[in-house]
Motif scaffolding. Structure first.
Motif, PDB file in Angstrom:
ATOM      1  N   SER A  99       0.839  -1.202   0.000  1.00  0.00           N
ATOM      2  CA  SER A  99       0.000   0.000   0.000  1.00  0.00           C
ATOM      3  C   SER A  99       0.872   1.248   0.000  1.00  0.00           C
ATOM      4  CB  SER A  99      -0.938   0.007   1.214  1.00  0.00           C
ATOM      5  OG  SER A  99      -1.877  -1.042   1.139  1.00  0.00           O
ATOM      6  N   ALA A 100       1.965   1.199   0.760  1.00  0.00           N
ATOM      7  CA  ALA A 100       2.902   2.326   0.767  1.00  0.00           C
ATOM      8  C   ALA A 100       3.555   2.494  -0.596  1.00  0.00           C
ATOM      9  CB  ALA A 100       3.963   2.123   1.845  1.00  0.00           C
ATOM     10  N   SER A 101       3.857   1.377  -1.269  1.00  0.00           N
ATOM     11  CA  SER A 101       4.421   1.456  -2.619  1.00  0.00           C
ATOM     12  C   SER A 101       3.425   2.076  -3.587  1.00  0.00           C
ATOM     13  CB  SER A 101       4.815   0.056  -3.112  1.00  0.00           C
ATOM     14  OG  SER A 101       5.906  -0.452  -2.372  1.00  0.00           O
ATOM     15  N   ILE A 132      -5.744   6.998  -7.267  1.00  0.00           N
ATOM     16  CA  ILE A 132      -6.008   5.747  -6.557  1.00  0.00           C
ATOM     17  C   ILE A 132      -7.476   5.364  -6.695  1.00  0.00           C
ATOM     18  CG2 ILE A 132      -6.096   4.642  -4.284  1.00  0.00           C
ATOM     19  CD1 ILE A 132      -3.635   6.349  -3.522  1.00  0.00           C
ATOM     20  N   ALA A 133      -8.380   6.346  -6.562  1.00  0.00           N
ATOM     21  CA  ALA A 133      -9.814   6.069  -6.674  1.00  0.00           C
ATOM     22  C   ALA A 133     -10.171   5.555  -8.066  1.00  0.00           C
ATOM     23  CB  ALA A 133     -10.607   7.336  -6.357  1.00  0.00           C
ATOM     24  N   VAL A 294      -4.709 -10.372  -0.894  1.00  0.00           N
ATOM     25  CA  VAL A 294      -4.214 -10.780   0.417  1.00  0.00           C
ATOM     26  C   VAL A 294      -5.227 -10.416   1.499  1.00  0.00           C
ATOM     27  CG1 VAL A 294      -2.413 -10.393   2.155  1.00  0.00           C
ATOM     28  CG2 VAL A 294      -1.788 -10.682  -0.240  1.00  0.00           C
ATOM     29  N   ILE A 295      -5.848  -9.246   1.392  1.00  0.00           N
ATOM     30  CA  ILE A 295      -6.902  -8.867   2.341  1.00  0.00           C
ATOM     31  C   ILE A 295      -8.061  -9.854   2.245  1.00  0.00           C
ATOM     32  CG2 ILE A 295      -8.683  -7.130   2.802  1.00  0.00           C
ATOM     33  CD1 ILE A 295      -6.625  -4.980   2.202  1.00  0.00           C
ATOM     34  N   LEU A 296      -8.404 -10.277   1.033  1.00  0.00           N
ATOM     35  CA  LEU A 296      -9.446 -11.287   0.832  1.00  0.00           C
ATOM     36  C   LEU A 296      -9.085 -12.571   1.570  1.00  0.00           C
ATOM     37  CD1 LEU A 296     -12.012 -12.292  -0.749  1.00  0.00           C
ATOM     38  CD2 LEU A 296     -10.425 -13.018  -2.552  1.00  0.00           C
ATOM     39  N   ALA A 297      -7.836 -13.027   1.416  1.00  0.00           N
ATOM     40  CA  ALA A 297      -7.394 -14.249   2.088  1.00  0.00           C
ATOM     41  C   ALA A 297      -7.421 -14.093   3.607  1.00  0.00           C
ATOM     42  CB  ALA A 297      -5.981 -14.613   1.625  1.00  0.00           C
ATOM     43  N   THR A 316     -16.550 -12.268  -9.431  1.00  0.00           N
ATOM     44  CA  THR A 316     -15.496 -11.741 -10.305  1.00  0.00           C
ATOM     45  C   THR A 316     -14.599 -10.729  -9.607  1.00  0.00           C
ATOM     46  OG1 THR A 316     -17.014 -10.041 -11.129  1.00  0.00           O
ATOM     47  CG2 THR A 316     -16.868 -12.098 -12.389  1.00  0.00           C
ATOM     48  N   SER A 317     -15.016 -10.250  -8.428  1.00  0.00           N
ATOM     49  CA  SER A 317     -14.204  -9.286  -7.691  1.00  0.00           C
ATOM     50  C   SER A 317     -14.529  -9.376  -6.208  1.00  0.00           C
ATOM     51  CB  SER A 317     -14.451  -7.859  -8.199  1.00  0.00           C
ATOM     52  OG  SER A 317     -15.773  -7.439  -7.894  1.00  0.00           O
ATOM     53  N   ALA A 318     -13.690  -8.723  -5.405  1.00  0.00           N
ATOM     54  CA  ALA A 318     -13.868  -8.697  -3.949  1.00  0.00           C
ATOM     55  C   ALA A 318     -14.034  -7.237  -3.530  1.00  0.00           C
ATOM     56  CB  ALA A 318     -12.674  -9.338  -3.264  1.00  0.00           C
ATOM     57  N   PRO A 319     -15.263  -6.691  -3.614  1.00  0.00           N
ATOM     58  CA  PRO A 319     -15.470  -5.246  -3.389  1.00  0.00           C
ATOM     59  C   PRO A 319     -14.978  -4.743  -2.043  1.00  0.00           C
ATOM     60  CG  PRO A 319     -17.421  -6.255  -4.355  1.00  0.00           C
ATOM     61  CD  PRO A 319     -16.509  -7.380  -3.981  1.00  0.00           C
ATOM     62  N   ALA A 320     -15.336  -5.440  -0.953  1.00  0.00           N
ATOM     63  CA  ALA A 320     -14.952  -4.950   0.372  1.00  0.00           C
ATOM     64  C   ALA A 320     -13.434  -4.927   0.529  1.00  0.00           C
ATOM     65  CB  ALA A 320     -15.585  -5.825   1.456  1.00  0.00           C
ATOM     66  N   ALA A 321     -12.772  -6.002   0.100  1.00  0.00           N
ATOM     67  CA  ALA A 321     -11.314  -6.066   0.202  1.00  0.00           C
ATOM     68  C   ALA A 321     -10.661  -5.000  -0.669  1.00  0.00           C
ATOM     69  CB  ALA A 321     -10.825  -7.452  -0.212  1.00  0.00           C
ATOM     70  N   THR A 322     -11.227  -4.765  -1.850  1.00  0.00           N
ATOM     71  CA  THR A 322     -10.653  -3.774  -2.765  1.00  0.00           C
ATOM     72  C   THR A 322     -10.810  -2.364  -2.222  1.00  0.00           C
ATOM     73  OG1 THR A 322     -11.163  -5.235  -4.630  1.00  0.00           O
ATOM     74  CG2 THR A 322     -10.654  -2.937  -5.150  1.00  0.00           C
ATOM     75  N   TRP A 323     -11.957  -2.065  -1.646  1.00  0.00           N
ATOM     76  CA  TRP A 323     -12.159  -0.725  -1.091  1.00  0.00           C
ATOM     77  C   TRP A 323     -11.293  -0.490   0.144  1.00  0.00           C
ATOM     78  CZ3 TRP A 323     -13.421   3.069  -3.769  1.00  0.00           C
ATOM     79  CH2 TRP A 323     -14.400   2.991  -4.775  1.00  0.00           C
ATOM     80  N   LEU A 324     -11.115  -1.527   0.971  1.00  0.00           N
ATOM     81  CA  LEU A 324     -10.209  -1.377   2.118  1.00  0.00           C
ATOM     82  C   LEU A 324      -8.786  -1.110   1.626  1.00  0.00           C
ATOM     83  CD1 LEU A 324      -9.588  -1.418   5.127  1.00  0.00           C
ATOM     84  CD2 LEU A 324      -9.353  -3.920   4.986  1.00  0.00           C
ATOM     85  N   THR A 325      -8.398  -1.809   0.569  1.00  0.00           N
ATOM     86  CA  THR A 325      -7.085  -1.568  -0.045  1.00  0.00           C
ATOM     87  C   THR A 325      -6.936  -0.108  -0.441  1.00  0.00           C
ATOM     88  OG1 THR A 325      -6.981  -3.830  -0.902  1.00  0.00           O
ATOM     89  CG2 THR A 325      -5.593  -2.182  -1.994  1.00  0.00           C
ATOM     90  N   ALA A 326      -7.963   0.428  -1.103  1.00  0.00           N
ATOM     91  CA  ALA A 326      -7.920   1.818  -1.552  1.00  0.00           C
ATOM     92  C   ALA A 326      -7.831   2.785  -0.373  1.00  0.00           C
ATOM     93  CB  ALA A 326      -9.166   2.135  -2.386  1.00  0.00           C
ATOM     94  N   VAL A 327      -8.569   2.495   0.696  1.00  0.00           N
ATOM     95  CA  VAL A 327      -8.565   3.376   1.873  1.00  0.00           C
ATOM     96  C   VAL A 327      -7.176   3.412   2.506  1.00  0.00           C
ATOM     97  CG1 VAL A 327      -9.426   3.615   4.241  1.00  0.00           C
ATOM     98  CG2 VAL A 327     -11.029   3.169   2.378  1.00  0.00           C
ATOM     99  N   VAL A 328      -6.534   2.240   2.636  1.00  0.00           N
ATOM    100  CA  VAL A 328      -5.193   2.185   3.226  1.00  0.00           C
ATOM    101  C   VAL A 328      -4.201   2.953   2.357  1.00  0.00           C
ATOM    102  CG1 VAL A 328      -3.291   0.677   3.892  1.00  0.00           C
ATOM    103  CG2 VAL A 328      -5.639  -0.004   4.389  1.00  0.00           C
TER     104      VAL A 328
END
Length: 418
Positions: A99-101, A132-133, A294-297, A316-328
């Motif tokens: 996320s920092a990268s 990012i959004a 990884v958040i999904l796992a 086809t996607s993991a919305p909650a995990a993807t949005w948490l990724t974006a927030v971080v």
């Protein structure tokens, strides 16, 4: 019934291309200039040190991937070969590091495009957040980096860097080449090596493809070594070229870390801008995909709330995990500093690969094809390089690890008392 396996359709050249696609981006277009500003011509030594550390860690990852070919990287390896504390910590650190990268890539992209758009430096963070959004929405819409797209990204990114390198050489008198700047202290060189190491860690993309690469025990190590060698040659050329730019002046501003500002003329600046945009956007897309998985796992295993382990209706996607990724990623981008975000990534990724090497050392001798000495050297070098990270980043990283372990202990307590 046997678990379905992915088709082994990626050859050795394809694996090398994937590795280069995951590496050439923020590292090439930001960190080499950042390291050069720290240690001058010593950056060439720092690149070689970082390459050695990367090769050791990459081979440890290859060993683990061949023995335990699953998605999830060291998060899964930690659980399999060490214990739940190391497994959780690896996942926690991976999310933070990558996320920092991604935040670095977004902030760096802003540095590149702000002058072209005629915007003031104050727009750097808003533009990074917007980028990012947009990339997150693209991931949720099902956009992926295909092999063909990856080949285009690699070609454009490396081509633009080579144009910058060779036009920089030609813009100066040959006599200047014999007078590089001071190499700086040993501490400066090792600090630069710690930052540059992050610029190599895309090789992990190869190591996690144990199910997809043909002859994985042979081709994964070969692909990692070839990727590190090609990347090292590219970084050395770039580091050498940077010796003869205004980056060597005292009082370097962060905005000068963008190669556009160091280009010898407007045409080269345009080429570099296109190359940087393509490479950095590609890196962000790849990182959003990787971190969200990884958040999904972690959500599925219970290391994070179960909501993050869910898929959409069409699977086809993991919305909650993807949005948490974006927030971080957005939270880290709020720092507004390319150097701070990249340094934070350096610390967390070094500890992450320390766990990787520790896990690799647990593999029985009869299953090993990488000497234990490689993993020992990788472990020692990772831990040693963390000591040369800026103290405030060390403190923040330590608090992050502590917070993660407290969270993990609390989750285990809740499960035990159900």
């Amino acid at each position: 019934m046997a678990t379905p396996q992915l088709i082994r359709g990626t050859s050795l050249p394809g694996a090398i291309l994937l590795g280069l696609g995951a590496i050439v981006g923020t590292g090439a277009y930001v960190s080499i200039a950042m390291a050069t500003s720290i240690t001058g011509s010593g950056v060439l030594i720092a690149i070689l040190i970082a390459a050695l550390v990367a090769a050791c860690n990459g081979l440890s990852s290859a060993q683990l991937a061949a023995v335990h070919p699953v998605s999830g990287g060291t998060y899964e390896y930690g659980y399999k070969f060490l214990n739940h504390w190391f497994g959780f910590s690896a996942g926690w650190l991976f999310v933070a590091a990558k996320s920092a990268s991604a935040a670095t890539a977004a902030l760096a992209l802003s540095l590149y495009v702000l002058p072209a758009l005629g915007l003031a430096h104050g727009w750097q963070v808003p533009l990074a957040l917007l980028t990012i959004a947009i990339m997150t929405l693209l991931v949720l819409a099902g956009v992926r980096r295909s092999n063909q797209a990856n080949a285009v990204i690699v070609t454009v990114a490396i081509g633009a860097l080579l144009v910058f390198v060779f036009t920089t050489f030609s813009a100066y008198e040959p006599t200047l080449v014999a007078a590089p700047t001071n190499a700086g202290s040993a501490h400066d060189i090792l600090a630069a090596a710690a930052l540059i190491f992050v610029a190599y860690t895309g090789y992990g993309r190869i190591a996690t493809m144990g199910e997809e690469i043909t002859s994985p025990k042979r081709n994964i190590p070969l692909a990692i070594i070839a990727t590190v060698l090609v990347t090292t040659a590219l970084y050395l050329l770039l580091g050498w070229a940077l010796q003869y730019t205004n980056l060597q002046q005292q009082g370097v501003n962060e905005s000068e870390l963008a190669l556009v500002a160091l280009a010898s003329n407007d045409t080269v600046a345009t080429v570099v801008l296109v190359g940087a945009a393509v490479a950095l956007l590609g890196v962000m897309l790849n990182l959003i995909l990787g971190v969200s998985r990884v958040i999904l796992a972690m959500g599925r295993r219970g290391d994070l709330p179960a909501v993050f382990g869910g898929l959409n209706v069409g699977q086809t996607s993991a919305p909650a995990a993807t949005w948490l990724t974006a927030v971080v990623m957005m939270a880290l981008a709020l720092s507004g500093s390319v150097e701070l975000a990249w340094s934070f990534s350096a610390f967390t990724v070094l500890v992450y690969y320390g766990i990787t090497n520790l896990a690799a050392l647990q593999i029985p001798a009869q299953q090993r094809f990488v000497p234990r000495a490689i993993s020992v050297l990788g472990l020692i070098s990772c831990l040693a390089l963390t000591l040369f990270i800026e103290w405030r980043v060390l403190a923040a990283g330590g608090l992050l690890i502590l917070a993660g372990l407290v969270w993990h202990r609390w989750r285990l307590h809740l499960v035990a008392n159900k």
